[in-house]
Design a protein around this motif. Sequence first.
Motif, short mmCIF file in Angstrom:
data_model
loop_
_atom_site.label_atom_id
_atom_site.label_comp_id
_atom_site.label_asym_id
_atom_site.label_seq_id
_atom_site.Cartn_x
_atom_site.Cartn_y
_atom_site.Cartn_z
N ILE A 1 0.82 -1.21 0.00
CA ILE A 1 0.00 0.00 0.00
C ILE A 1 0.85 1.27 0.00
O ILE A 1 0.46 2.28 -0.55
N HIS A 2 2.05 1.20 0.58
CA HIS A 2 2.93 2.36 0.63
C HIS A 2 4.17 2.16 -0.24
O HIS A 2 5.16 2.86 -0.07
N ALA A 3 4.14 1.21 -1.16
CA ALA A 3 5.30 0.92 -2.01
C ALA A 3 5.36 1.92 -3.16
O ALA A 3 4.80 1.70 -4.21
N GLU A 4 6.02 3.01 -2.93
CA GLU A 4 6.11 4.07 -3.93
C GLU A 4 7.39 3.96 -4.76
O GLU A 4 7.48 4.55 -5.83
N ASN A 5 8.39 3.29 -4.25
CA ASN A 5 9.68 3.18 -4.92
C ASN A 5 10.08 1.72 -5.06
O ASN A 5 9.59 0.86 -4.33
N GLU A 6 10.99 1.46 -5.96
CA GLU A 6 11.52 0.11 -6.11
C GLU A 6 12.59 -0.13 -5.04
O GLU A 6 13.33 0.79 -4.67
N TRP A 7 12.62 -1.34 -4.53
CA TRP A 7 13.63 -1.73 -3.54
C TRP A 7 13.91 -3.22 -3.72
O TRP A 7 13.00 -4.01 -3.97
N GLU A 8 15.17 -3.58 -3.60
CA GLU A 8 15.56 -4.99 -3.57
C GLU A 8 16.89 -5.13 -2.86
O GLU A 8 17.62 -4.15 -2.68
N CYS A 9 17.17 -6.34 -2.43
CA CYS A 9 18.44 -6.60 -1.77
C CYS A 9 18.91 -8.02 -2.07
O CYS A 9 18.13 -8.87 -2.49
N ALA A 10 20.20 -8.22 -1.85
CA ALA A 10 20.80 -9.55 -1.89
C ALA A 10 21.01 -9.95 -0.44
O ALA A 10 21.71 -9.26 0.31
N LEU A 11 20.37 -11.02 -0.04
CA LEU A 11 20.41 -11.49 1.34
C LEU A 11 21.20 -12.79 1.41
O LEU A 11 20.84 -13.76 0.75
N GLU A 12 22.27 -12.79 2.17
CA GLU A 12 23.05 -14.01 2.39
C GLU A 12 22.51 -14.69 3.63
O GLU A 12 22.45 -14.08 4.70
N ILE A 13 22.10 -15.96 3.48
CA ILE A 13 21.42 -16.66 4.57
C ILE A 13 21.83 -18.13 4.56
O ILE A 13 21.97 -18.73 3.49
#
Length: 139
Positions: free
Chosen positions: A13-25
């Motif tokens: 609902i508040h996603a106005e911008n693109e965001w992503e990440c690389a997560l090491e798990i």
Amino acid sequence: MIETLKIKLLDGIHAENEWECALEIPINCSLEELHEAILFAVGFDNDHMYEFCIANSFYSRNALRISCDEDEVIQETVETIFSKLAGKKLFYMFDYGDSWLFQINKSRKKRFTNKPSTAYPRVALESGIKPEQYPDWDE
């Protein structure tokens, strides 16, 4: 072993911008631990229900869903969940009201042995602007 996952925000609902990440798990982390790692990466409070979904689309009728109140959320691991994809995608929905929808993919980076001086899970790379979980909320 450590797996690098690409976590991408698709909607909210508040996603106005693109965001992503690389997560090491670690590959033996449970889905519950993956949930906590994603929330840490995006900077959200852990105060809502969530689910993981295996399907072509999150809204698919034939989706395999694992909700936060099911035993599978602690039994399934990063390694076992990716072995079940078989041409499908992995989605993560957090907060059914604001509907934060993420897609989770394995990166092209090969698995590697954990480095003793590094704490996992960890965000290795990030792009875009993190969404604000409660933008209209005054503290």
